[in-house]
Motif scaffolding. Sequence first.
Motif, PDB file in Angstrom:
ATOM      1  N   ASN A 166     -34.789  26.652 -16.272  1.00  0.00           N
ATOM      2  CA  ASN A 166     -35.574  25.430 -16.075  1.00  0.00           C
ATOM      3  C   ASN A 166     -36.295  25.502 -14.725  1.00  0.00           C
ATOM      4  OD1 ASN A 166     -36.549  22.862 -15.542  1.00  0.00           O
ATOM      5  ND2 ASN A 166     -34.692  21.812 -16.223  1.00  0.00           N
ATOM      6  N   ALA A 167     -37.581  25.758 -14.772  1.00  0.00           N
ATOM      7  CA  ALA A 167     -38.379  25.921 -13.545  1.00  0.00           C
ATOM      8  C   ALA A 167     -38.442  24.646 -12.710  1.00  0.00           C
ATOM      9  CB  ALA A 167     -39.785  26.382 -13.905  1.00  0.00           C
ATOM     10  N   ASN A 168     -38.173  23.495 -13.295  1.00  0.00           N
ATOM     11  CA  ASN A 168     -38.234  22.227 -12.572  1.00  0.00           C
ATOM     12  C   ASN A 168     -36.874  21.757 -12.057  1.00  0.00           C
ATOM     13  OD1 ASN A 168     -41.045  21.908 -13.081  1.00  0.00           O
ATOM     14  ND2 ASN A 168     -40.546  21.293 -15.167  1.00  0.00           N
ATOM     15  N   TYR A 169     -35.852  22.559 -12.269  1.00  0.00           N
ATOM     16  CA  TYR A 169     -34.498  22.150 -11.889  1.00  0.00           C
ATOM     17  C   TYR A 169     -34.375  22.028 -10.376  1.00  0.00           C
ATOM     18  CZ  TYR A 169     -29.407  21.905 -11.827  1.00  0.00           C
ATOM     19  OH  TYR A 169     -28.111  21.506 -11.634  1.00  0.00           O
TER      20      TYR A 169
ATOM     21  N   GLY B 240     -18.802  31.650   4.088  1.00  0.00           N
ATOM     22  CA  GLY B 240     -19.693  32.452   4.919  1.00  0.00           C
ATOM     23  C   GLY B 240     -20.568  33.404   4.122  1.00  0.00           C
ATOM     24  N   ALA B 241     -20.359  33.460   2.823  1.00  0.00           N
ATOM     25  CA  ALA B 241     -21.103  34.395   1.983  1.00  0.00           C
ATOM     26  C   ALA B 241     -22.084  33.642   1.086  1.00  0.00           C
ATOM     27  CB  ALA B 241     -20.124  35.198   1.116  1.00  0.00           C
ATOM     28  N   THR B 242     -22.877  34.401   0.365  1.00  0.00           N
ATOM     29  CA  THR B 242     -23.748  33.839  -0.659  1.00  0.00           C
ATOM     30  C   THR B 242     -22.971  33.808  -1.968  1.00  0.00           C
ATOM     31  OG1 THR B 242     -25.750  34.640   0.400  1.00  0.00           O
ATOM     32  CG2 THR B 242     -25.894  34.172  -1.959  1.00  0.00           C
ATOM     33  N   VAL B 243     -23.050  32.688  -2.688  1.00  0.00           N
ATOM     34  CA  VAL B 243     -22.445  32.580  -4.011  1.00  0.00           C
ATOM     35  C   VAL B 243     -23.562  32.343  -5.022  1.00  0.00           C
ATOM     36  CG1 VAL B 243     -20.158  31.831  -3.234  1.00  0.00           C
ATOM     37  CG2 VAL B 243     -21.919  30.113  -3.657  1.00  0.00           C
ATOM     38  N   ILE B 244     -23.455  33.024  -6.148  1.00  0.00           N
ATOM     39  CA  ILE B 244     -24.448  32.915  -7.215  1.00  0.00           C
ATOM     40  C   ILE B 244     -23.754  32.361  -8.444  1.00  0.00           C
ATOM     41  CG2 ILE B 244     -26.029  34.186  -8.726  1.00  0.00           C
ATOM     42  CD1 ILE B 244     -26.338  36.254  -6.486  1.00  0.00           C
ATOM     43  N   MET B 245     -24.404  31.359  -9.057  1.00  0.00           N
ATOM     44  CA  MET B 245     -23.812  30.727 -10.236  1.00  0.00           C
ATOM     45  C   MET B 245     -24.908  30.255 -11.178  1.00  0.00           C
ATOM     46  SD  MET B 245     -22.802  27.229  -8.251  1.00  0.00           S
ATOM     47  CE  MET B 245     -23.016  27.957  -6.628  1.00  0.00           C
ATOM     48  N   GLY B 246     -24.501  29.957 -12.391  1.00  0.00           N
ATOM     49  CA  GLY B 246     -25.402  29.350 -13.348  1.00  0.00           C
ATOM     50  C   GLY B 246     -25.488  27.851 -13.134  1.00  0.00           C
ATOM     51  N   ARG B 247     -26.452  27.235 -13.791  1.00  0.00           N
ATOM     52  CA  ARG B 247     -26.684  25.800 -13.649  1.00  0.00           C
ATOM     53  C   ARG B 247     -25.471  24.976 -14.056  1.00  0.00           C
ATOM     54  NH1 ARG B 247     -27.293  22.246 -17.275  1.00  0.00           N
ATOM     55  NH2 ARG B 247     -27.720  23.782 -18.894  1.00  0.00           N
ATOM     56  N   ARG B 248     -24.849  25.302 -15.180  1.00  0.00           N
ATOM     57  CA  ARG B 248     -23.702  24.501 -15.635  1.00  0.00           C
ATOM     58  C   ARG B 248     -22.533  24.610 -14.669  1.00  0.00           C
ATOM     59  NH1 ARG B 248     -23.606  26.035 -21.812  1.00  0.00           N
ATOM     60  NH2 ARG B 248     -21.850  27.165 -20.973  1.00  0.00           N
TER      61      ARG B 248
ATOM     62  N   ALA C  66     -31.494  21.433  -7.282  1.00  0.00           N
ATOM     63  CA  ALA C  66     -30.065  21.493  -6.989  1.00  0.00           C
ATOM     64  C   ALA C  66     -29.880  21.206  -5.502  1.00  0.00           C
ATOM     65  CB  ALA C  66     -29.504  22.862  -7.356  1.00  0.00           C
ATOM     66  N   GLU C  67     -29.426  20.008  -5.192  1.00  0.00           N
ATOM     67  CA  GLU C  67     -29.271  19.619  -3.791  1.00  0.00           C
ATOM     68  C   GLU C  67     -28.298  20.557  -3.079  1.00  0.00           C
ATOM     69  OE1 GLU C  67     -27.799  15.856  -1.100  1.00  0.00           O
ATOM     70  OE2 GLU C  67     -28.505  15.465  -3.143  1.00  0.00           O
ATOM     71  N   GLY C  68     -28.756  21.123  -1.957  1.00  0.00           N
ATOM     72  CA  GLY C  68     -27.919  22.017  -1.164  1.00  0.00           C
ATOM     73  C   GLY C  68     -27.898  23.446  -1.657  1.00  0.00           C
ATOM     74  N   ALA C  69     -28.736  23.744  -2.667  1.00  0.00           N
ATOM     75  CA  ALA C  69     -28.757  25.094  -3.237  1.00  0.00           C
ATOM     76  C   ALA C  69     -30.194  25.557  -3.433  1.00  0.00           C
ATOM     77  CB  ALA C  69     -28.024  25.108  -4.573  1.00  0.00           C
ATOM     78  N   GLU C  70     -30.349  26.851  -3.556  1.00  0.00           N
ATOM     79  CA  GLU C  70     -31.637  27.450  -3.903  1.00  0.00           C
ATOM     80  C   GLU C  70     -31.621  27.739  -5.397  1.00  0.00           C
ATOM     81  OE1 GLU C  70     -32.498  30.840  -1.189  1.00  0.00           O
ATOM     82  OE2 GLU C  70     -30.779  30.043  -0.078  1.00  0.00           O
ATOM     83  N   VAL C  71     -32.708  27.468  -6.070  1.00  0.00           N
ATOM     84  CA  VAL C  71     -32.802  27.672  -7.509  1.00  0.00           C
ATOM     85  C   VAL C  71     -33.679  28.893  -7.784  1.00  0.00           C
ATOM     86  CG1 VAL C  71     -33.533  26.657  -9.699  1.00  0.00           C
ATOM     87  CG2 VAL C  71     -32.485  25.215  -7.935  1.00  0.00           C
ATOM     88  N   VAL C  72     -33.174  29.774  -8.652  1.00  0.00           N
ATOM     89  CA  VAL C  72     -33.927  30.954  -9.073  1.00  0.00           C
ATOM     90  C   VAL C  72     -33.917  31.007 -10.597  1.00  0.00           C
ATOM     91  CG1 VAL C  72     -33.517  32.274  -6.952  1.00  0.00           C
ATOM     92  CG2 VAL C  72     -31.898  32.461  -8.840  1.00  0.00           C
TER      93      VAL C  72
END
Length: 158
Positions: A66-69, A38-46, A71-77
């Motif tokens: 990587n600006a072109n990365y 139910g929360a937001t989780v933040i992680m690195g690409r690896r 991630a299915e089901g995730a938001e990339v920042v």
Amino acid sequence: MSIAIIAAVGRNNELGKNNDLIWHFRQDMQFFKQTTTGATVIMGRRTFESLPKALPNRRNLVITANANYQAEGAEVVGSVDAALEALNGENAFIIGGASVYKAFLPLANTLILTEIDAVCADADTYFPAFDKGAYTREVIGTAEENGVAFSFVKYTKN
């Protein structure tokens, strides 16, 4: 906004080996799921790539240079600042890896650590050192699996 870090660490702050968790305890996985659902989780690409898919029933934010990365089901920042901006005041859990933990440690007001009473001599990833005296420590549960004891511990910044 509240930032909490959640991790499982060995006696020497070991986190992982070969881009995977060292220990896989059912009770720890259940605790993680229960705590972060139910929360937001933040992680690195690896860290994201080590998962079978985006974590369900959570908003997944992935930090990568990587600006072109994609991630299915995730938001990339692209940075910690961009992740904080994307939160828009929401609470979040930081779920790894080591460099993401290190970047968010000064911003986190809570650390939720599964402290595992074991050592992994060939670990290659470690939780960053922190001043335990700057936190109030509360054991919120204990467990044992496969002969290894562990505690769920909440550190709250003083």
